[in-house]
Design a protein around this motif. Structure first.
Motif, PDB file in Angstrom:
ATOM      1  N   PHE A  94       0.837  -1.201   0.000  1.00 22.80           N
ATOM      2  CA  PHE A  94       0.000   0.000   0.000  1.00 22.80           C
ATOM      3  C   PHE A  94       0.874   1.254   0.000  1.00 22.80           C
ATOM      4  N   ARG A 100       2.315   1.558  -6.892  1.00 20.89           N
ATOM      5  CA  ARG A 100       0.982   2.143  -6.686  1.00 20.89           C
ATOM      6  C   ARG A 100       0.112   2.057  -7.954  1.00 20.89           C
ATOM      7  N   GLU A 104      -3.774   0.775  -8.385  1.00 18.94           N
ATOM      8  CA  GLU A 104      -4.659   1.930  -8.308  1.00 18.94           C
ATOM      9  C   GLU A 104      -5.376   2.122  -9.646  1.00 18.94           C
ATOM     10  N   LEU A 107      -6.425   6.549 -10.201  1.00 14.73           N
ATOM     11  CA  LEU A 107      -5.431   7.589 -10.464  1.00 14.73           C
ATOM     12  C   LEU A 107      -4.977   7.584 -11.920  1.00 14.73           C
ATOM     13  N   LYS A 128      -8.381  10.266 -11.745  1.00  6.91           N
ATOM     14  CA  LYS A 128      -9.157  10.190 -12.979  1.00  6.91           C
ATOM     15  C   LYS A 128     -10.353  11.130 -12.854  1.00  6.91           C
ATOM     16  N   ALA A 133     -17.641  16.515 -12.864  1.00  5.75           N
ATOM     17  CA  ALA A 133     -16.772  17.310 -11.981  1.00  5.75           C
ATOM     18  C   ALA A 133     -15.411  17.547 -12.639  1.00  5.75           C
ATOM     19  N   ASN A 162      -1.545   8.095   4.746  1.00  5.99           N
ATOM     20  CA  ASN A 162      -1.415   9.050   3.627  1.00  5.99           C
ATOM     21  C   ASN A 162      -2.114  10.329   4.071  1.00  5.99           C
ATOM     22  N   MET A 181      -6.819  14.804   2.257  1.00  7.43           N
ATOM     23  CA  MET A 181      -7.199  13.514   2.837  1.00  7.43           C
ATOM     24  C   MET A 181      -6.372  13.122   4.049  1.00  7.43           C
ATOM     25  N   TYR A 210      -9.202   0.040   7.381  1.00  9.22           N
ATOM     26  CA  TYR A 210      -8.878   1.136   6.460  1.00  9.22           C
ATOM     27  C   TYR A 210      -9.816   2.288   6.753  1.00  9.22           C
ATOM     28  N   VAL A 214     -11.844  12.269   3.435  1.00  5.97           N
ATOM     29  CA  VAL A 214     -11.457  12.980   2.217  1.00  5.97           C
ATOM     30  C   VAL A 214     -12.328  14.209   2.031  1.00  5.97           C
ATOM     31  N   VAL A 224     -23.568  11.973  -7.068  1.00 10.04           N
ATOM     32  CA  VAL A 224     -22.573  11.292  -7.916  1.00 10.04           C
ATOM     33  C   VAL A 224     -21.390  10.850  -7.045  1.00 10.04           C
ATOM     34  N   LEU A 225     -20.942  11.755  -6.198  1.00 12.31           N
ATOM     35  CA  LEU A 225     -19.806  11.460  -5.331  1.00 12.31           C
ATOM     36  C   LEU A 225     -20.098  10.237  -4.442  1.00 12.31           C
ATOM     37  N   VAL A 228     -20.049   7.104  -6.458  1.00 16.06           N
ATOM     38  CA  VAL A 228     -18.677   6.719  -6.820  1.00 16.06           C
ATOM     39  C   VAL A 228     -17.987   6.062  -5.618  1.00 16.06           C
ATOM     40  N   TYR A 229     -18.155   6.652  -4.445  1.00 21.27           N
ATOM     41  CA  TYR A 229     -17.551   6.075  -3.230  1.00 21.27           C
ATOM     42  C   TYR A 229     -18.066   4.660  -2.966  1.00 21.27           C
ATOM     43  N   GLU A 232     -16.420   2.496  -5.584  1.00 20.94           N
ATOM     44  CA  GLU A 232     -14.951   2.442  -5.662  1.00 20.94           C
ATOM     45  C   GLU A 232     -14.249   1.933  -4.407  1.00 20.94           C
ATOM     46  N   PHE A 236     -11.733  -1.086  -4.504  1.00 15.79           N
ATOM     47  CA  PHE A 236     -10.331  -0.886  -4.146  1.00 15.79           C
ATOM     48  C   PHE A 236      -9.876  -1.962  -3.161  1.00 15.79           C
TER      49      PHE A 236
HETATM   50  O1  16C Z   1      -6.316   4.854  -0.384  1.00 14.51           O
HETATM   51  C1  16C Z   1      -6.298   4.659  -1.586  1.00 14.51           C
HETATM   52  N1  16C Z   1      -5.302   5.065  -2.352  1.00 14.51           N
HETATM   53  C2  16C Z   1      -4.163   5.728  -1.826  1.00 14.51           C
HETATM   54  C3  16C Z   1      -3.008   5.680  -2.743  1.00 14.51           C
HETATM   55  O2  16C Z   1      -3.275   6.215  -3.974  1.00 14.51           O
HETATM   56  C4  16C Z   1      -4.442   7.149  -1.393  1.00 14.51           C
HETATM   57  C5  16C Z   1      -5.436   7.840  -2.219  1.00 14.51           C
HETATM   58  C6  16C Z   1      -6.618   8.224  -1.861  1.00 14.51           C
HETATM   59  C7  16C Z   1      -7.505   8.964  -2.780  1.00 14.51           C
HETATM   60  C8  16C Z   1      -8.867   9.068  -2.262  1.00 14.51           C
HETATM   61  C9  16C Z   1      -9.676   9.798  -3.286  1.00 14.51           C
HETATM   62  C10 16C Z   1     -11.013  10.129  -2.840  1.00 14.51           C
HETATM   63  C11 16C Z   1     -11.866  10.715  -3.898  1.00 14.51           C
HETATM   64  C12 16C Z   1     -11.812  12.173  -4.079  1.00 14.51           C
HETATM   65  C13 16C Z   1     -12.993  12.848  -4.643  1.00 14.51           C
HETATM   66  C14 16C Z   1     -13.009  12.921  -6.120  1.00 14.51           C
HETATM   67  C15 16C Z   1     -14.082  13.783  -6.607  1.00 14.51           C
HETATM   68  C16 16C Z   1     -14.699  13.247  -7.838  1.00 14.51           C
HETATM   69  C17 16C Z   1     -15.975  13.957  -8.152  1.00 14.51           C
HETATM   70  C18 16C Z   1     -17.101  12.987  -8.342  1.00 14.51           C
HETATM   71  C19 16C Z   1     -18.361  13.646  -8.706  1.00 14.51           C
HETATM   72  O3  16C Z   1      -4.758   7.101  -0.049  1.00 14.51           O
HETATM   73  C20 16C Z   1      -7.435   3.928  -2.275  1.00 14.51           C
HETATM   74  C21 16C Z   1      -8.475   4.903  -2.598  1.00 14.51           C
HETATM   75  C22 16C Z   1      -9.722   4.307  -3.131  1.00 14.51           C
HETATM   76  C23 16C Z   1     -10.574   5.461  -3.551  1.00 14.51           C
HETATM   77  C24 16C Z   1     -11.981   5.143  -3.793  1.00 14.51           C
HETATM   78  C25 16C Z   1     -12.814   6.387  -4.132  1.00 14.51           C
HETATM   79  C26 16C Z   1     -12.229   7.124  -5.272  1.00 14.51           C
HETATM   80  C27 16C Z   1     -13.054   8.044  -6.085  1.00 14.51           C
HETATM   81  C28 16C Z   1     -12.088   8.696  -7.002  1.00 14.51           C
HETATM   82  C29 16C Z   1     -12.636   9.213  -8.260  1.00 14.51           C
HETATM   83  C30 16C Z   1     -11.983   8.618  -9.472  1.00 14.51           C
HETATM   84  C31 16C Z   1     -12.802   7.484  -9.975  1.00 14.51           C
HETATM   85  C32 16C Z   1     -12.359   6.935 -11.268  1.00 14.51           C
HETATM   86  C33 16C Z   1     -13.330   5.853 -11.709  1.00 14.51           C
HETATM   87  C34 16C Z   1     -12.672   4.840 -12.578  1.00 14.51           C
END
Ligand code: 16C
Length: 255
Positions: A94, A100, A104, A107, A128, A133, A162, A181, A210, A214, A224-225, A228-229, A232, A236
């Motif tokens: 991790f 990564r 991942e 990203l 990504k 958004a 992190n 985060m 975990y 964020v 949407v958010l 996605v959570y 995702e 993950f």
């Molecule tokens: O912990 C994880 N990964 C670590 C190493 O990279 C690190 C990263 C954490 C990132 C957490 C991101 C949270 C989302 C931010 C909000 C994005 C706004 C989008 C607007 C939507 C309307 O600690 C694993 C992290 C697992 C994350 C799951 C949720 C991620 C959503 C991210 C959006 C991109 C999705 C792409 C879909 C293919």
């Protein structure tokens, strides 16, 4: 005073390779300790009021719905137990920025921009884009630590944190919305030694906790958010733990 109250709860004294004179030393110790304390309190009281958003075998993902200034900042936590891998292995993969992008899928890129010590570095990560958004980025330090039990009964844990920070190399730009985060992966290995005493991967399990707090940093549609959570985070945890199982299957066990 803070350190005293943490010690009183018998959280092990932190060991850190980062020099005590480093400007980030205090912050890193404080954040790591608060994650360990949070986990201890959680297991002690068990009185949490979280909403389960996904369950699949041993994997459970929970959230609390919180909005700040109209922005979704739902804290998220997950627990999982996986056979055949250790906490050291899970935390290592991790944390290791060189692998990564192998697991991942949320990203677009991840680059180490500064090493603070052998267990801590700062990286720049571009997420990504999720329509409609704008694209997000994140700058955070990643720190790995072994938290050995003080006695045989104390849990022997590994932790990775992190945690968002500023970095002069990557100032906030108008190219991306900066997310912030505080993410922690805490693992404990459970060993059930076989009668012949020869421990194989069949005899080990890893209990994973975990947590992710964020802040999406700017406008993003709440529905949407949250959708996605919900999709995702479980994806993950399953994908990442499978990645560790595959990466370690033919290797000696890293206790
Ligand atoms: O912990 C994880 N990964 C670590 C190493 O990279 C690190 C990263 C954490 C990132 C957490 C991101 C949270 C989302 C931010 C909000 C994005 C706004 C989008 C607007 C939507 C309307 O600690 C694993 C992290 C697992 C994350 C799951 C949720 C991620 C959503 C991210 C959006 C991109 C999705 C792409 C879909 C293919």
């Amino acid at each position: 005073r803070r350190a005293m109250s943490i010690r009183a709860k018998s959280t092990p004294v932190p060991k850190i390779a980062l020099s005590p004179t480093h400007p980030k030393y205090e912050e890193i110790n404080k954040v790591v300790s608060s994650h360990l304390l949070r986990l201890d309190e959680r297991t002690e009281t068990g009185a949490d009021t979280w909403q389960c958003i996904a369950e699949d075998g041993e994997l459970k993902v929970y959230k609390r719905e919180i909005e700040e200034n109209g922005m979704v900042v739902d804290p998220l936590k997950a627990v999982h137990t996986v056979t055949g891998i250790t906490g050291h292995e899970v935390c290592h993969y991790f944390w290791d920025v060189s692998v990564r992008m192998d697991w991942e899928v949320t990203l677009d890129s991840s680059d180490a921009i500064e090493w603070l010590s052998e267990d801590t570095f700062v990286s720049h990560n571009v997420l990504k884009r999720v329509w409609p958004a704008s694209t997000r980025d994140a700058v955070f330090w990643s720190h790995i630590r072994h938290v050995g039990g003080e006695s045989d009964e104390d849990p022997n844990r590994w932790i990775v944190v992190n945690y968002s920070c500023d970095h002069p190399k990557i100032p906030v730009s108008n190219k991306f919305v900066r997310i912030t985060m505080n993410v922690a992966m805490i693992c404990q290995t459970i060993i059930e030694p076989p009668a012949d005493g020869n421990i194989t991967r069949d005899n080990i399990r890893c209990k994973i906790s975990y947590t992710a707090d964020v802040n999406p940093g700017g406008w993003a549609p709440a529905s949407v958010l949250r959708a996605v959570y919900k999709r995702e985070y479980p994806r993950f945890l399953k994908r990442f733990t499978q990645y560790v199982m595959d990466a370690t299957a033919d290797k000696d066990i890293l206790f």
